[in-house]
Design an enzyme around this catalytic site. Structure first.
Site, PDB file in Angstrom:
ATOM      1  N   CYS A 131     -12.063   0.884  -2.057  1.00 49.73           N
ATOM      2  CA  CYS A 131     -11.834  -0.314  -1.243  1.00 49.73           C
ATOM      3  C   CYS A 131     -10.717  -0.170  -0.224  1.00 49.73           C
ATOM      4  O   CYS A 131     -10.922  -0.347   0.981  1.00 49.73           O
ATOM      5  CB  CYS A 131     -11.549  -1.504  -2.153  1.00 49.73           C
ATOM      6  SG  CYS A 131     -12.942  -1.972  -3.210  1.00 49.73           S
ATOM      7  N   HIS A 147      -7.455  -4.817   1.383  1.00 47.91           N
ATOM      8  CA  HIS A 147      -7.621  -4.723  -0.071  1.00 47.91           C
ATOM      9  C   HIS A 147      -6.691  -5.658  -0.828  1.00 47.91           C
ATOM     10  O   HIS A 147      -5.538  -5.841  -0.462  1.00 47.91           O
ATOM     11  CB  HIS A 147      -7.358  -3.300  -0.552  1.00 47.91           C
ATOM     12  CG  HIS A 147      -7.453  -3.179  -2.047  1.00 47.91           C
ATOM     13  ND1 HIS A 147      -8.652  -3.257  -2.718  1.00 47.91           N
ATOM     14  CD2 HIS A 147      -6.500  -3.044  -2.999  1.00 47.91           C
ATOM     15  CE1 HIS A 147      -8.441  -3.155  -4.020  1.00 47.91           C
ATOM     16  NE2 HIS A 147      -7.149  -3.031  -4.209  1.00 47.91           N
TER      17      HIS A 147
END
Length: 470
Positions: A81, A135
């Site tokens: 991510c 993130h």
């Protein structure tokens, strides 16, 4: 002597008319500035109708694909991510940002970098995000700013819904793993709007309503289908268990590929889950895809209702792909196709071709130059991506750029993948390579890296990869 005075009045009148005309022209130009609706999903692979999956119900994402261009070979820069999202938002590759994990923030390395929304804000755009764009831990940091970038936004909204409140109800088939990296799920009670992703849609629609008369860059970051796979029960009902595929533990490819290729799953296979548990998790994963699809539909309906579709660029992307059984793997962080490949759809007002598919190999770093070109926003120089605008006008246009994806093993071994329209080369260094021909081996069963017949091809692709990494 009145005549000169009349001439003066006439000149003043003409000046006023010219000013009014120019003002009106400026206003029209302002009205015609393209907006951006930037839709992100978390951990979604290409199990969508528009990508040929006939089992998954995704009518709204498919509807978006019919309005624009669906990129069939789009790839992330890093199948994790934070590194991936950092690359998208800065337009830079991981080896430049130095973000390889879920902890480092890119501004520790490149503090003055201009992010994608900052480039738009500099041109007078309203910039906002709802949910996860940069993130932060999912689900641990839901409701917080996490590892977000304050400089990128004028407005930030962090919903937290029923899924977060009811984590104690979640079934976890990998109990030694935290919820953020587990095979876990819940067929939830209640409505879509009570879930965090339902709230993301609701808040995004509110921002669209409040800012429809000004140029905007609004990002909607959905949390699903990232684990735990939580969605209202009605979405689970779309996938009767007897129709969900069940894998057998039979993977001959492990005999020819390096051990590092499978090291994203420990224990292997499937993080220790059995085939029935994997099947149950697959059902839940698809349910969350359909749940997110419904929220995307709400956004598209809002664009139509607000008459914004004619001057809004819509981008739909996932930060990386996702394994669900193939190669004995689940989740991400491999350099196989299912991990590196992502869904990517771009809808641009005025594009010549709509409802098309492009088979060119493109990358998520291409989004920065694409959006700035479409919206006449100045972009930083030296970005490694290339604008996708030529492929929006002609999806088969000449395009010779491969896609590069990388991942890290044990904090000291970086693997790199080069993917063109036919082949994938993977190198882990020290003579550990993978080479796949997707014309003859779409499921990556036969590693050709040690085949004498392919030695020259391997050498050529290695040289191209090294050149592009310079």
């Amino acid at each position: 002597m009145a005549f000169p005075r009349l001439r003066l009045i006439g000149c003043v009148g003409l000046a006023v008319l010219l000013y009014a005309a120019n003002f009106q022209k400026a206003c029209l130009a302002e009205e015609k500035r393209l907006n951006v609706l930037f839709i992100a999903v978390d951990d979604m692979n290409n199990d969508l109708g528009c990508y040929g999956n006939t089992q998954v119900h995704s009518p709204n994402i498919d509807r978006l694909a019919k309005a624009g261009t669906c990129f069939d070979r789009a790839y992330c820069q890093f199948p994790l991510c934070s590194p991936s999202r950092t690359s998208i938002m800065t337009g830079l590759r991981p080896d430049t940002t130095k973000v390889f994990d879920l902890k480092k923030h890119f501004r520790e390395v490149i503090p003055e970098v201009m992010t994608l929304p900052q480039a738009f804000e500099k041109q007078g755009y309203f910039t906002a995000r709802v949910g996860k764009i940069y993130h932060y831990g999912n689900p641990g940091q839901i409701g917080t700013n996490g590892l977000d970038d304050d400089a990128s936004w004028q407005t930030r909204i962090n919903p937290s819904g029923r899924d977060k409140q009811e984590e104690n109800l979640i079934v976890n088939h990998t109990p030694k793993r935290g919820l953020g990296s587990s095979l876990s799920f819940l067929a939830a009670e209640g409505t879509d709007e009570e879930q965090t992703d339902g709230m993301v849609a609701t808040e995004t629609i509110r921002l669209l309503e409040e800012n429809k008369d000004k140029p905007f860059f609004i990002a909607a970051g959905f949390y699903r289908p990232h684990c735990p796979y939580v969605a209202p029960k009605k979405y689970f009902d779309l996938y009767p268990m007897q129709e969900v595929p069940r894998w057998k533990n039979d993977f001959p490819e492990v005999d020819t590929a390096p051990e590092l290729a499978f090291a994203s799953n420990k224990p292997w296979p499937w993080l220790g889950a059995n085939s029935q548990q994997l099947q149950e998790a697959q059902q839940a994963y698809w349910a969350t895809i359909s749940f997110v699809d419904a929220q995307v539909g709400r956004l598209l309906d809002a664009l139509d209702r607000l008459d914004l579709q004619e001057n809004t660029v819509v981008v739909f992307w996932s930060d990386h792909g996702y394994h669900f059984g193939d190669h004995g793997l689940v989740m991400k962080q491999s350099l196989f196709e299912r991990s590196a490949r992502v869904p990517l759809i771009v809808v641009a007002p005025g594009q010549k071709e709509k409802g098309t598919h492009s088979g060119r190999t493109v990358e998520l770093v291409d989004l920065y130059p694409t959006l700035t070109q479409l919206c006449a926003v100045e972009a930083p120089s030296g970005l490694p991506g290339e604008s996708l605008v030529p492929l929006l006008d002609n999806p088969a246009a000449t395009w010779n750029k491969p896609a590069i994806t990388q991942t890290r093993r044990n904090k000291n071994r970086m693997g790199y993948s080069l993917r063109n329209e036919r082949y994938r080369l993977v190198t882990w260094g020290e003579g550990q390579h993978q080479l796949y021909d997707y014309n003859t081996d779409p499921n990556e069963k036969n590693n050709l890296a040690n085949s004498p017949q392919h030695a020259q091809l391997l050498e050529q692709l290695m040289a191209e990869l090294n050149q592009r990494l310079k």
